[in-house]
Design an enzyme around this catalytic site. Sequence first.
Site, PDB file in Angstrom:
ATOM      1  N   ASP A   7      51.995  47.231  10.228  1.00 46.36           N
ATOM      2  CA  ASP A   7      50.938  47.571   8.998  1.00 46.36           C
ATOM      3  C   ASP A   7      52.848  48.152   8.173  1.00 46.36           C
ATOM      4  OD1 ASP A   7      49.990  47.929   6.662  1.00 46.36           O
ATOM      5  OD2 ASP A   7      50.125  50.028   7.419  1.00 46.36           O
ATOM      6  N   SER A   8      52.713  48.339   7.026  1.00 45.88           N
ATOM      7  CA  SER A   8      53.478  48.880   6.080  1.00 45.88           C
ATOM      8  C   SER A   8      54.277  50.290   6.944  1.00 45.88           C
ATOM      9  CB  SER A   8      54.019  48.950   4.528  1.00 45.88           C
ATOM     10  OG  SER A   8      52.083  49.227   4.600  1.00 45.88           O
ATOM     11  N   GLY A  40      53.723  47.873  -1.549  1.00 45.24           N
ATOM     12  CA  GLY A  40      52.859  48.019  -2.933  1.00 45.24           C
ATOM     13  C   GLY A  40      53.476  47.256  -4.182  1.00 45.24           C
ATOM     14  N   CYS A  70      47.268  45.543   7.794  1.00 42.03           N
ATOM     15  CA  CYS A  70      47.636  45.908   6.273  1.00 42.03           C
ATOM     16  C   CYS A  70      46.988  44.565   5.363  1.00 42.03           C
ATOM     17  CB  CYS A  70      49.291  45.417   6.220  1.00 42.03           C
ATOM     18  SG  CYS A  70      49.873  46.162   4.579  1.00 42.03           S
ATOM     19  N   CYS A 177      42.209  48.536   1.647  1.00 40.29           N
ATOM     20  CA  CYS A 177      43.291  49.121   2.067  1.00 40.29           C
ATOM     21  C   CYS A 177      42.981  49.938   3.544  1.00 40.29           C
ATOM     22  CB  CYS A 177      43.728  50.414   1.187  1.00 40.29           C
ATOM     23  SG  CYS A 177      45.618  50.603   1.693  1.00 40.29           S
ATOM     24  N   THR A 178      43.779  49.456   4.199  1.00 40.52           N
ATOM     25  CA  THR A 178      43.834  50.113   6.044  1.00 40.52           C
ATOM     26  C   THR A 178      43.851  51.360   5.899  1.00 40.52           C
ATOM     27  OG1 THR A 178      45.721  49.052   6.654  1.00 40.52           O
ATOM     28  CG2 THR A 178      43.501  47.781   6.980  1.00 40.52           C
ATOM     29  N   HIS A 179      45.191  52.348   4.732  1.00 39.01           N
ATOM     30  CA  HIS A 179      45.285  53.982   5.125  1.00 39.01           C
ATOM     31  C   HIS A 179      44.660  54.187   4.898  1.00 39.01           C
ATOM     32  CE1 HIS A 179      49.446  52.229   5.548  1.00 39.01           C
ATOM     33  NE2 HIS A 179      49.612  53.935   5.572  1.00 39.01           N
TER      34      HIS A 179
END
Length: 263
Positions: A7-8, A40, A70, A177-179
Site C-alpha cells: 500500500d502507499s 493520489g 490500496c 479507500c483502505t485508509h
Amino acid sequence: MKIALIDSGIGLLPAAVAVRRLRPDADLVLSSDPDGLPWGPRTAEDVTQRSLAIAEAAAAHRPDALIVACNTSSVSALPALRARFEPDLPIIGTVPAIKPAAAGGGPIAIWATPATTGSPYQRGLIEEFAGGVGVTEVPCPGLADAVQSADEAAIDRAVAAAAALTPRDVRAVVLGCTHYELVGERIRAALQQPGLPPLVLHGSAGAVAAQALRRAGQLPGTGTESGAEGGLTVILSGRAAELPLAAHTYAEGRLLAAAAPAR
C-alpha cells in the site's frame, strides 16, 4: 505460510489484521512507500512504478500471495503487477465493496479519494453492480492523508466535510479507500441518524484476506493447531523497518506491533 501486502502507507493495516484473524499462524510482510506519499496526485504511470518497486521488495521475502491493499494501486497498477509476478506469485487486488453494498438495497454512498470519485473505473463498478440503486459518490479530500499522519483534528474535519455531502437517508457506505477502514467508527458516528437502523459500512479487508488465502491454496483457520502466531516484517520504501509511529494510533496497528519479527 506467508502473505505480503502493499500500500502507499498504513492503509494495509486492516487487510493485514484480517489475514491475521483468519490465519494467526501466517507470517505477514507489509511493504509501503512513505517516501512517495501521497500517491493520489501521481500519474497512473508513476503509481505503477512505485507499486512495482514496493512489490519487488515484498516478493524478495518469498510470500505465498501478495495483496494490493490500496485502491489507487489496484486501479492503476494491477495489470502490471500481475504481468510481473503471476503465476508464481498470486496477486490480489482491492475493489470497492459496491456489489455487496448494493445487494442490500439503497440508497448507498461511496466515500473515496477525489481522484477515484467520478472516475471511469468507479462509474463502471456502479453500472455493473448497482443498477437501480441510488448511489451518491462522495469525494473525501484530505481524509487519507489525515489518517496516514494520525492527525486527529484533520480527520475530524475531513469526515465532517464528507458527511455534509452524504444524503441523510443513506443506509450503507462503501469505504472506497483502505485508509478509511481505520476510522470506520468515526465515519459511522458522523453519519448515523437518530431513530434509523445502524448504518452499514462496507470495507474490503475481509474479502481480500479470504481471497489471498484461497489463491495461496490455504483455508482460514487451518494450520493453527500449534497455537503459534505468525511473525511480522515491515518494509518502508524498500528499507527494513518497524511499523510507523502513526500506525500505533489505531487498534489494527497496535495488534500487529505485538507480533514477533518474522522468521
